[in-house]
Design a protein around this motif. Structure first.
Motif, PDB file in Angstrom:
ATOM      1  N   TYR A  99      -3.604   4.269   2.681  1.00 47.54           N
ATOM      2  CA  TYR A  99      -4.481   5.074   1.800  1.00 47.54           C
ATOM      3  C   TYR A  99      -5.226   6.111   2.643  1.00 47.54           C
ATOM      4  CZ  TYR A  99      -3.789   1.242  -1.538  1.00 47.54           C
ATOM      5  OH  TYR A  99      -3.238   0.301  -2.368  1.00 47.54           O
ATOM      6  N   ALA A 100      -5.672   5.654   3.818  1.00 52.40           N
ATOM      7  CA  ALA A 100      -6.468   6.538   4.682  1.00 52.40           C
ATOM      8  C   ALA A 100      -5.648   7.726   5.173  1.00 52.40           C
ATOM      9  CB  ALA A 100      -7.027   5.740   5.853  1.00 52.40           C
ATOM     10  N   ALA A 117       0.811  -1.222   0.000  1.00 54.76           N
ATOM     11  CA  ALA A 117       0.000   0.000   0.000  1.00 54.76           C
ATOM     12  C   ALA A 117       0.847   1.276   0.000  1.00 54.76           C
ATOM     13  CB  ALA A 117      -0.968   0.001   1.174  1.00 54.76           C
ATOM     14  N   PRO A 118       1.887   1.390   0.849  1.00 55.33           N
ATOM     15  CA  PRO A 118       2.675   2.633   0.808  1.00 55.33           C
ATOM     16  C   PRO A 118       3.335   2.860  -0.543  1.00 55.33           C
ATOM     17  CG  PRO A 118       3.592   1.067   2.420  1.00 55.33           C
ATOM     18  CD  PRO A 118       2.295   0.503   1.956  1.00 55.33           C
ATOM     19  N   ASP A 119       3.698   1.774  -1.227  1.00 49.24           N
ATOM     20  CA  ASP A 119       4.297   1.922  -2.560  1.00 49.24           C
ATOM     21  C   ASP A 119       3.268   2.442  -3.570  1.00 49.24           C
ATOM     22  OD1 ASP A 119       6.657   1.023  -1.548  1.00 49.24           O
ATOM     23  OD2 ASP A 119       6.503  -1.010  -2.364  1.00 49.24           O
ATOM     24  N   VAL A 120       2.032   1.932  -3.461  1.00 44.96           N
ATOM     25  CA  VAL A 120       0.982   2.421  -4.369  1.00 44.96           C
ATOM     26  C   VAL A 120       0.726   3.903  -4.104  1.00 44.96           C
ATOM     27  CG1 VAL A 120      -1.462   2.256  -4.992  1.00 44.96           C
ATOM     28  CG2 VAL A 120      -0.138   0.163  -4.603  1.00 44.96           C
ATOM     29  N   VAL A 121       0.547   4.241  -2.822  1.00 45.61           N
ATOM     30  CA  VAL A 121       0.218   5.625  -2.453  1.00 45.61           C
ATOM     31  C   VAL A 121       1.315   6.592  -2.918  1.00 45.61           C
ATOM     32  CG1 VAL A 121      -0.060   7.173  -0.465  1.00 45.61           C
ATOM     33  CG2 VAL A 121      -1.251   4.978  -0.510  1.00 45.61           C
ATOM     34  N   ALA A 122       2.566   6.139  -2.883  1.00 44.70           N
ATOM     35  CA  ALA A 122       3.691   7.012  -3.256  1.00 44.70           C
ATOM     36  C   ALA A 122       3.938   7.049  -4.758  1.00 44.70           C
ATOM     37  CB  ALA A 122       4.959   6.532  -2.547  1.00 44.70           C
ATOM     38  N   SER A 123       3.250   6.188  -5.522  1.00 41.72           N
ATOM     39  CA  SER A 123       3.581   6.085  -6.948  1.00 41.72           C
ATOM     40  C   SER A 123       2.933   7.201  -7.752  1.00 41.72           C
ATOM     41  CB  SER A 123       3.119   4.728  -7.489  1.00 41.72           C
ATOM     42  OG  SER A 123       1.709   4.685  -7.521  1.00 41.72           O
ATOM     43  N   ALA A 124       3.648   7.647  -8.775  1.00 44.66           N
ATOM     44  CA  ALA A 124       3.127   8.698  -9.655  1.00 44.66           C
ATOM     45  C   ALA A 124       1.909   8.191 -10.421  1.00 44.66           C
ATOM     46  CB  ALA A 124       4.222   9.140 -10.614  1.00 44.66           C
ATOM     47  N   GLY A 125       1.914   6.903 -10.768  1.00 42.07           N
ATOM     48  CA  GLY A 125       0.786   6.336 -11.518  1.00 42.07           C
ATOM     49  C   GLY A 125      -0.523   6.455 -10.746  1.00 42.07           C
TER      50      GLY A 125
END
Ligand SMILES: [Zn+2]
Length: 385
Positions: free
Chosen positions: A336-337, A143-151
């Motif tokens: 995410y939250a 999750a932290p990787d998704v939240v930090a991703s530019a995509g």
């Protein structure tokens, strides 16, 4: 289209998608992949969405956007990974590999595919971003990787919805409490070093085994005697390792465990208590103690307005709505939250076995229920915008 018509159109389209989603669930369930290795899984769900070329995110993850291609969107997350559990359900579509979807992620993925396919058949007022996230069950968390991703951020998610099966709630009930609903979760390792030797000559060794046992018993008083009884916290030891022979005193003994707290503010004191119990117990028995604490996900906090906005939609979808349930489970959805108003909805499947059990196998009706809960979350996010 007003919200009620939109809801009716989405649910009608969803009903048409559910048979295929149940087949997809069986396929996913029989081919589980562990955290970080979800290659077939992410290809399968993207293909099911007609988006085999969907952009990758956080390694093996994928995102697929439905509806208006630009502007703010509502993200809905499902998890791709399975657990290292040897399945004992006995169903024809059981996993033979020693990995298992014992946390319901097969159901969540199939539900999100159904929701996204249904959403494609309806004119949406805001984009719906299906997020298939890797590595929910193991570090490094996805999750932290998704939240930090530019995509992800380029899609402008202004709300994030998650749904997770929950064995403590009966089927037909969903929970969407406002505020904290899951605990902050850290992992600790305790190593007690003594001096190995012959089991028949304990006075010539320094035995770490009884010392580690005393530490484990001592840890039980952190919650019962050192934590405000109105604050939920957990200290659970999951592994004990020491020697390999009955007649040898080992040189060291190790325990690993999970530390959880619904109140983030309690975390430092809990860490300190573990270090003190280990340090002083070892000192009293001529051993050396080492404590390593790996901080995991923060507490999961549901946005209050989003939670309240979801209750009527969940009720309309036929659920009994519990607005108070929280637990010391943990989920990296908490990240995410922290980034956007978010809502985790727990979907009841009842017992008798719990999540992560080798016989955890909710019925296929759970696919439709999770999908309905996700739709309610999407509609609530439109209301909140
Ligand atoms: Zn899970």
């Amino acid at each position: 289209m007003n919200r009620a018509s939109l809801s009716a159109a989405l649910h009608a389209a969803l009903a048409r998608e559910l048979p295929d989603a149940v087949s997809l669930r069986h396929d996913l369930h029989s081919h589980p992949e562990l955290s970080g290795s979800e290659h077939r899984t992410s290809a399968l769900v993207s293909t099911a969405l007609g988006a085999a070329d969907a952009p990758a995110i956080a390694g093996t993850g994928r995102i697929v956007r439905i509806g208006p291609p630009s502007g703010p969107c509502v993200a809905i997350r499902a998890e791709l990974d399975a657990l290292p559990v040897a399945e004992q359900t006995g169903v024809p579509w059981a996993s033979p590999t020693g990995a298992m979807h014992a946390c319901g992620h097969d159901v969540h993925m199939a539900a999100l595919v159904a929701v996204a396919r249904a959403a494609r058949q309806v004119e949406l007022p805001a984009g719906l971003l299906a997020v298939f996230q890797p590595r929910e069950e193991a570090n490094p968390l996805g999750a932290p990787d998704v939240v930090a991703s530019a995509g992800f951020t380029a899609q402008q998610p202004y709300a994030v919805i998650g749904a997770h099966l929950q064995h403590q709630l009966p089927p037909g009930t969903v929970a969407a409490a406002a505020g904290t609903v899951n605990a902050a979760a850290d992992e600790f390792e305790i190593k007690v070093d003594g001096t190995g030797g012959h089991a028949g000559y304990p006075h010539l060794a320094v035995d770490p085994v009884p010392v580690l046992c005393q530490v484990v018993v001592g840890l039980q008083q952190i919650v019962s005697r050192q934590t405000d009884p109105t604050h939920a916290a957990v200290v659970s030891v999951g592994t004990l390792e020491a020697g390999r022979a009955a007649n040898i005193i080992p040189g060291s003994a190790t325990a690993r465990g999970s530390l959880r707290a619904l109140d983030e503010a309690d975390r430092p004191a809990l860490h300190q208590a573990i270090r003190e119990i280990v340090g002083h117990t070892c000192e009293a028995h001529r051993c050396r103690g080492t404590v390593t604490i790996e901080e995991g996900e923060p507490a999961l906090v549901n946005d209050e307005k989003l939670a309240a906005a979801s209750w009527p939609w969940l009720g309309e979808a036929g659920f009994a709505v519990n607005t108070a349930f929280r637990s010391c489970g943990a989920d990296d959805f908490a990240y995410y939250a922290r980034a956007a108003p978010s809502l985790m909805i727990f979907v009841g499947v009842g017992g008798p076995v719990t999540l992560h059990h080798p016989r955890f196998l909710p019925g296929d009706a759970a696919v439709g229920q999770v999908a309905s809960a996700m739709l309610a979350g999407y509609l609530a996010a439109l209301d909140r915008s």
